[in-house]
Design an enzyme around this catalytic site. Structure first.
Site, PDB file in Angstrom:
ATOM      1  N   HIS A  81       0.833  -1.198   0.000  1.00 36.81           N
ATOM      2  CA  HIS A  81       0.000   0.000   0.000  1.00 36.81           C
ATOM      3  C   HIS A  81       0.874   1.257   0.000  1.00 36.81           C
ATOM      4  CE1 HIS A  81      -3.854  -2.163   1.571  1.00 36.81           C
ATOM      5  NE2 HIS A  81      -3.380  -2.662   0.442  1.00 36.81           N
ATOM      6  N   GLU A  83       0.874   3.849   1.800  1.00 39.39           N
ATOM      7  CA  GLU A  83       1.347   4.291   3.115  1.00 39.39           C
ATOM      8  C   GLU A  83       2.591   3.499   3.526  1.00 39.39           C
ATOM      9  OE1 GLU A  83      -1.641   3.284   2.196  1.00 39.39           O
ATOM     10  OE2 GLU A  83      -3.253   4.221   3.332  1.00 39.39           O
ATOM     11  N   CYS A 106      -6.512   1.679   4.986  1.00 43.45           N
ATOM     12  CA  CYS A 106      -6.983   0.430   5.602  1.00 43.45           C
ATOM     13  C   CYS A 106      -6.447   0.372   7.030  1.00 43.45           C
ATOM     14  CB  CYS A 106      -6.538  -0.775   4.785  1.00 43.45           C
ATOM     15  SG  CYS A 106      -4.786  -1.163   4.914  1.00 43.45           S
ATOM     16  N   CYS A 109      -2.626  -0.160   7.520  1.00 41.93           N
ATOM     17  CA  CYS A 109      -1.804   1.025   7.282  1.00 41.93           C
ATOM     18  C   CYS A 109      -1.960   2.040   8.403  1.00 41.93           C
ATOM     19  CB  CYS A 109      -2.151   1.662   5.934  1.00 41.93           C
ATOM     20  SG  CYS A 109      -1.534   0.696   4.546  1.00 41.93           S
TER      21      CYS A 109
HETATM   22 ZN   LIG Z   1      -3.419   0.026   3.470  1.00 46.44          ZN
END
Ligand SMILES: [Zn+2]
Ligand SMILES: [Zn+2]
Length: 181
Positions: A81, A83, A106, A109
């Protein structure tokens, strides 16, 4: 006396929030999974950029956009992801930093950002994470004494403002009068 020669048209500089979110937006265009093209910027207490990322496959691995998604339980797990990429390649102290994220982060993260002592997580463009802790992310942030909120950025307006600055005196497009249609 005040020089007003540059104020004949609207070239108010973008706010910090608009500025960082526009950069995050541009990062998201490099994302390799079309379920969500995400971008994340990490900015320190002094408004200096210390990390940036987009969601992408591991180095050397195929992209979702080329070979399809890696679906498990309704989620694509192929990419790191944005992040996480931003954290992995960050330079500097994340303690007290702000994360600017395209798409609701999410829960995994959010946990990683909070564990790095990021104190503010701002996101724009809602992404449906309901089954994956979409509600709990706010509780987690709260328990860490961090701020997590949606920031409403009018990107069309911000991009127009930037184009106007770029077309204006001293701007990179000055003399070309580039238009966003
Ligand atoms: Zn994430
Ligand atoms: Zn994917």
């Amino acid at each position: 006396m005040e020089n007003k020669s540059n104020n004949s048209f609207e070239t108010k500089r973008p706010s910090w929030e608009e500025f960082w979110f526009t950069l995050a937006l541009f990062y998201s265009t490099r994302g390799t999974c079309d379920r969500l093209r995400a971008g994340c910027l990490l900015v320190d207490k002094n408004n200096r950029l210390i990390g940036a990322g987009y969601n992408g496959s591991l180095p050397g691995h195929p992209h979702c956009d080329d070979v399809g998604h890696l679906m498990v339980d309704g989620h694509c797990l192929r990419t790191l992801h944005s992040e996480v990429n931003a954290i992995l390649y960050s330079a500097g102290d994340l303690d007290g930093a702000t994360a600017y994220v395209i798409g609701t982060p999410c829960i995994d993260c959010v946990k990683k950002l909070l564990s790095k002592k990021v104190k503010k997580i701002l996101f724009t463009r809602d992404y449906d994470n309901k089954e994956k802790g979409g509600k709990q992310i706010f509780e987690l942030a709260n328990s860490s004494g961090a701020e997590l909120r949606r920031a409403d950025i009018d990107f069309a307006k911000v991009l127009k403002k930037k184009i106007s600055i770029l077309n204006g005196p001293g701007g990179a497009f000055n003399g070309q009068d580039i238009k966003l249609t």
